[in-house]
Design a protein around this motif. Structure first.
Motif, PDB file in Angstrom:
ATOM      1  N   UNK A  44      22.096   1.923  -6.978  1.00 13.78           N
ATOM      2  CA  UNK A  44      21.925   1.812  -5.526  1.00 13.78           C
ATOM      3  C   UNK A  44      20.772   0.875  -5.190  1.00 13.78           C
ATOM      4  N   UNK A  45      19.645   1.049  -5.900  1.00 17.33           N
ATOM      5  CA  UNK A  45      18.464   0.225  -5.643  1.00 17.33           C
ATOM      6  C   UNK A  45      18.726  -1.253  -5.925  1.00 17.33           C
ATOM      7  N   UNK A 102      12.013   2.537  -3.076  1.00 18.82           N
ATOM      8  CA  UNK A 102      11.025   3.472  -3.616  1.00 18.82           C
ATOM      9  C   UNK A 102      11.310   4.885  -3.130  1.00 18.82           C
ATOM     10  N   UNK A 103      11.566   5.030  -1.833  1.00 17.77           N
ATOM     11  CA  UNK A 103      11.862   6.358  -1.283  1.00 17.77           C
ATOM     12  C   UNK A 103      13.134   6.923  -1.911  1.00 17.77           C
ATOM     13  N   UNK A 104      14.119   6.060  -2.121  1.00 17.74           N
ATOM     14  CA  UNK A 104      15.359   6.490  -2.774  1.00 17.74           C
ATOM     15  C   UNK A 104      15.071   7.010  -4.179  1.00 17.74           C
ATOM     16  N   UNK A 105      14.204   6.296  -4.915  1.00 13.70           N
ATOM     17  CA  UNK A 105      13.855   6.723  -6.279  1.00 13.70           C
ATOM     18  C   UNK A 105      13.108   8.053  -6.283  1.00 13.70           C
ATOM     19  N   UNK A 110      11.874  -5.940  -8.069  1.00 15.51           N
ATOM     20  CA  UNK A 110      10.827  -5.683  -9.059  1.00 15.51           C
ATOM     21  C   UNK A 110      10.507  -4.202  -9.188  1.00 15.51           C
ATOM     22  N   UNK A 111      10.641  -3.467  -8.094  1.00 19.77           N
ATOM     23  CA  UNK A 111      10.247  -2.057  -8.107  1.00 19.77           C
ATOM     24  C   UNK A 111      11.443  -1.122  -8.223  1.00 19.77           C
ATOM     25  N   UNK A 112      12.671  -1.651  -8.094  1.00 16.08           N
ATOM     26  CA  UNK A 112      13.875  -0.817  -8.025  1.00 16.08           C
ATOM     27  C   UNK A 112      14.045   0.084  -9.244  1.00 16.08           C
ATOM     28  N   UNK A 117       0.834  -1.210   0.000  1.00 15.74           N
ATOM     29  CA  UNK A 117       0.000   0.000   0.000  1.00 15.74           C
ATOM     30  C   UNK A 117       0.867   1.257   0.000  1.00 15.74           C
ATOM     31  N   UNK A 118       1.905   1.262   0.820  1.00 20.99           N
ATOM     32  CA  UNK A 118       2.791   2.428   0.866  1.00 20.99           C
ATOM     33  C   UNK A 118       3.578   2.572  -0.437  1.00 20.99           C
TER      34      UNK A 118
END
Length: 672
Positions: free
Chosen positions: A616-617, A653-656, A317-319, A120-121
């Motif tokens: 990084x991710x 995600x926050x890094x991106x 998967x989201x990186x 969700x986040x």
């Protein structure tokens, strides 16, 4: 107002976030996840603190937590299984069901709680990047004031047609693309072009000519939907429907860019397709030790489920998608259109850039500096012939000769030429008063049946080229009338922009030009380039780019029209001033919406930052899997594994999302 819909928002409707109920579903998933956590906490409290309470009460709390935490996960897993994809959601469900079958309801509920909360986040964070794109679609107003005689009729923007006159009051957003026919103002074009300073706008000098050739309208008279008018009221003649405006096309192309995967993203997708089955095989193997050693099956099964959680590549998967989406959104907000992850990554890896000269390193507004008469006629005859022919062409040099030539002639009547034909890369030919006229480079004469230049003309050309002038020979019939010398001023921002690119690690920058080598060298020296290749025909430019591409990744920066073949041959094609050109938007991989070279260091710096964040991710996501798998094999429980696993997903995600706040080009050290 209610009758008008935001037509320009329609292209954005194709974005993943804009699916029906997308925002509501995101909130519902977060609420369900939090309720799952509450029931998990309640069940745990009853189990540990109320020892005398019936066991079924805690079990009911855990079952409720399963239902709330597993609903969205199960729905997504079923949908993917229908498409024959066994992915992360499915792995999480298997692990949760396995925990329940062992009676470890609390740990299974913890798994679903943390996974659903992370999901969700993650949707919320990714939604922020998509909203940066969707915000572009909301820039254009829904209503336009269309002039009909003396009346102003409020009309939905979708109903405005080409040729309508719209009135824009001070401090209002412009409803459509067009050109100013009345009023003077300054317009904030930052939403489209990224320019930080408002641009002064004035009416076109000749509305009929602008109507015939809207793409040839000067930037000082051209306006775009979604930009903000300044202190003066203006009237604009519409040149494009709302669905075809620069704003609508940008929103559509940025939305489509999300689906165009970068090389890294394609690699991670392929990696996942191999990795997920390997994880399942490993888990099955971990279920077999009980056959060979004396160990309860419950312990073996629990360890296998912990490994299943640890090895699930959620963060991987989201990186890359999160970084690419954030980078594309930030670029669009800065007036740069990047068509997908591939050009974004390639631009960040560049070490060489080739530049066109006219309109890229120079202002694209050449002026006549010299008129050298070499024939029996005078200057007036030479200019009369040149203006009569060149006023039929829309090439920048032709426009300069027509404009400055008229001024030198004092604005008298000009004869009408006919049968204009362009000799690509060399010049033009036409007929005037029954005689043939040839205007172009010295190199077009003496070949293909044309007589060579006479000695005085050849000498005049040599002298003008030594002074850094672009030269155009004018021949009428069999007489060389003379030579016109032109100078295109280098852009004031070219030299600092090139210096910034060097600081970012671009080691080789070359100017490629159809102009004479001496002219190209003069401009290159003024803007600070080491290499200049001149005398190139369009096909020669393509060959030059191919030669450079064979040595390294190379970008080609041009105007997107004459340079389209060369841009297509480069690793990345970059178009300048694309907001006013449909051809540039289509031809380029990267479009600088403003006619401003300073946007190039910005987007190269952003691309390098994006590549760094992607690395990084990937390091975080693969590193966490590499650490957790052996740790769970050695006894780490499901709870800690889930906490670290989901924490890494949120971290990438926050890094991106840091890319959305990108301001300045990073130092060379930061991107090496």
């Amino acid at each position: 107002m209610g009758a008008g819909h935001d037509h320009s928002a329609k292209p954005g409707a194709s974005t993943p976030h804009a699916e029906p109920g997308g925002l509501l579903a995101g909130n519902a998933e977060l609420i369900a996840s939090l309720l799952c956590g509450a029931l998990l906490g309640l069940g745990f409290a009853i189990e540990k603190l109320a020892a005398g309470a019936p066991g079924w009460i805690a079990l009911c709390a855990y079952v409720g937590a399963y239902a709330l935490g597993g609903w969205f996960t199960a729905r997504e897993a079923v949908e993917k299984l229908r498409r024959r994809k066994f992915e992360i959601d499915s792995l999480m469900l298997v692990a949760a069901i396995g925990a329940a079958s062992l009676g470890a309801w609390a740990e299974g509920a913890l798994l679903l709680f943390l996974f659903s909360l992370g999901h969700a986040l993650e949707h919320y964070a990714m939604g922020r990047a998509r909203k940066a794109i969707e915000a572009l679609a909301a820039l254009a107003p829904t209503i336009a004031r269309v002039r009909q005689g003396e009346d102003l009729i409020e009309t939905p923007v979708e109903a405005v047609v080409v040729g309508d006159i719209v009135v824009v009051r001070p401090n209002e957003r412009l409803p459509a693309d067009g050109f100013v026919i009345k009023g003077v103002s300054s317009v904030d074009q930052a939403p489209i072009t990224g320019e930080s300073v408002p641009v002064d706008k004035r009416p076109v000098e000749d509305a009929a000519s602008a109507r015939e050739r809207p793409n040839g309208v000067e930037a000082a008279s051209k306006v775009f939907a979604g930009t903000i008018n300044g202190e003066g009221a203006i009237e604009v003649e519409v040149t494009k429907l709302s669905s075809q405006s620069a704003l609508a096309r940008v929103v559509q192309m940025v939305s489509e860019a999300e689906t165009q995967k970068s090389p890294t993203q394609r690699f991670t997708d392929q990696f996942e397709r191999v990795f997920v089955p390997v994880v399942l095989i490993t888990v099955c193997l971990l279920l077999t030790p009980g056959v060979f050693i004396d160990e309860p099956f419950s312990k073996t099964f629990y360890r296998a489920m912990a490994v299943l959680v640890a090895a699930s590549p959620c963060a991987l998967a989201i990186a890359t998608p999160s970084a690419v989406l954030s980078g594309v959104a930030r670029a669009a907000r800065g007036g740069v259109l990047i068509k997908g992850g591939a050009p974004l990554e390639n631009l960040g890896a560049l070490r060489a850039i080739a530049f066109d000269k006219t309109g890229t390193l120079t202002e694209g507004r050449p002026r006549i500096t010299d008129v050298v008469v070499t024939g029996a006629g005078g200057e007036e005859e030479l200019l009369q012939v040149a203006v009569a022919v060149e006023q039929l062409s829309d090439h920048p040099l032709a426009a300069a000769i027509a404009r400055d030539g008229r001024e030198r002639l004092g604005g008298g009547a000009i004869a009408q030429a006919q049968d204009l034909k362009s000799l690509t890369g060399r010049g033009v030919t036409a007929r005037l008063n029954g005689q043939g006229v040839w205007i172009g480079k010295a190199e077009m004469f003496g070949v293909e049946g044309l007589a060579p230049l006479d000695a005085p003309t050849a000498e005049a050309i040599s002298e003008l080229r030594d002074k850094g002038r672009t030269t155009m020979v004018v021949r009428l019939g069999d007489r060389d009338l003379g030579v016109i010398g032109l100078l295109d001023t280098p852009r004031p921002g070219a030299k600092p922009a090139l210096a910034q690119l060097r600081a970012l690690g671009v080691t080789r920058m070359i100017m490629i030009s159809g102009d004479h080598k001496k002219v190209a060298d003069a401009v290159a020296a003024e803007v600070g380039l080491d290499e200049a290749w001149g005398d190139l025909m369009p096909e020669d430019k393509v060959e030059a780019i191919r030669k450079l591409s064979a040595q390294d990744k190379v970008a080609m920066v041009g105007d997107g029209v004459n340079d389209a073949p060369a841009m297509a041959s480069a690793t990345v094609g970059v178009a300048m001033g694309a907001a006013g050109s449909d051809v540039a938007l289509e031809a380029a991989d990267v479009a600088l919406m403003a006619d401003d070279l300073a946007r190039l260091p910005f987007v190269v710096g952003l691309s390098r930052k994006t590549r760094w964040i992607v690395r990084q991710n990937l390091f975080v996501s693969l590193g966490v899997v590499a650490l957790l798998v052996p740790a769970t094999i050695l006894g780490l429980g499901i709870g800690p594994a889930v906490a670290v696993h989901e924490g890494s997903t949120l971290l990438v995600v926050i890094n991106a999302l840091r890319l959305l706040a990108y301001r300045e080009a990073p130092s060379r050290a930061a991107v090496a």
